[in-house]
Design a protein around this motif. Structure first.
Motif: not given
Length: 148
Positions: A4-8, A32-36, A51-54, A59-61
């Motif tokens: 898994y990569v926290d890829a933002d 996040s979608y901000a990094h689409f 979502d781009s929420e903080k 949470y998804k990971i």
């Protein structure tokens, strides 16, 4: 095993892909979608957008990661929670989070935040350089060789 990569803002995503390619290990890039991106990856690489929420990526990971999986993140809090799930966690600068170093890292983050709340200034992270890529590749390769 899943990577898994926290890829933002992960500076070693390409390193991870290159090092996993011979094994075609499943890599899940969570961002996040901000990094689409419209980039197309191999079939063994999945992108999950949230979502781009903080904290949405965190949470998804955490909802997906399980014992024995690998996580690459710069986030000490996320690293701490993944360690509690018996995961392997690596920082992009090339060190592995462990039960022996996570408390000190979290304490340092807390003290820096308290200092900033009081109007103080703290140094930001040093720029990511080639030596960081090389250190990450060494640590990541060593980890893969012990768990594959």
């Amino acid at each position: 095993m899943i990577i898994y990569v926290d890829a933002d803002a992960c500076p070693v995503t390409e390193d991870i892909i290159k090092l996993c390619e011979p094994y075609q290990l499943t890599i899940i890039l969570v961002k996040s979608y901000a990094h689409f991106s419209h980039r197309l990856y191999h079939e063994w690489i999945k992108e999950i957008y949230v979502d781009s929420e903080k904290e949405a990526v965190d949470y998804k990971i955490l909802s997906m990661i399980n014992k024995g999986h690998v996580l690459v993140t710069q986030d000490y809090g996320l690293a701490s929670l993944a360690l509690q799930k018996s995961c392997y966690v690596i920082h992009p600068k090339g060190f592995q989070y462990t039960s022996k170093n996570i408390d000190q890292l979290l304490a340092s983050r807390y003290h820096s935040a308290q200092l900033r709340k009081q109007g103080g200034r703290t140094k930001g992270p040093k720029p990511f350089v080639q030596e960081d890529h090389e250190r990450f590749q060494t640590v990541f390769t060593k980890l893969l060789s012990t768990i594959i």
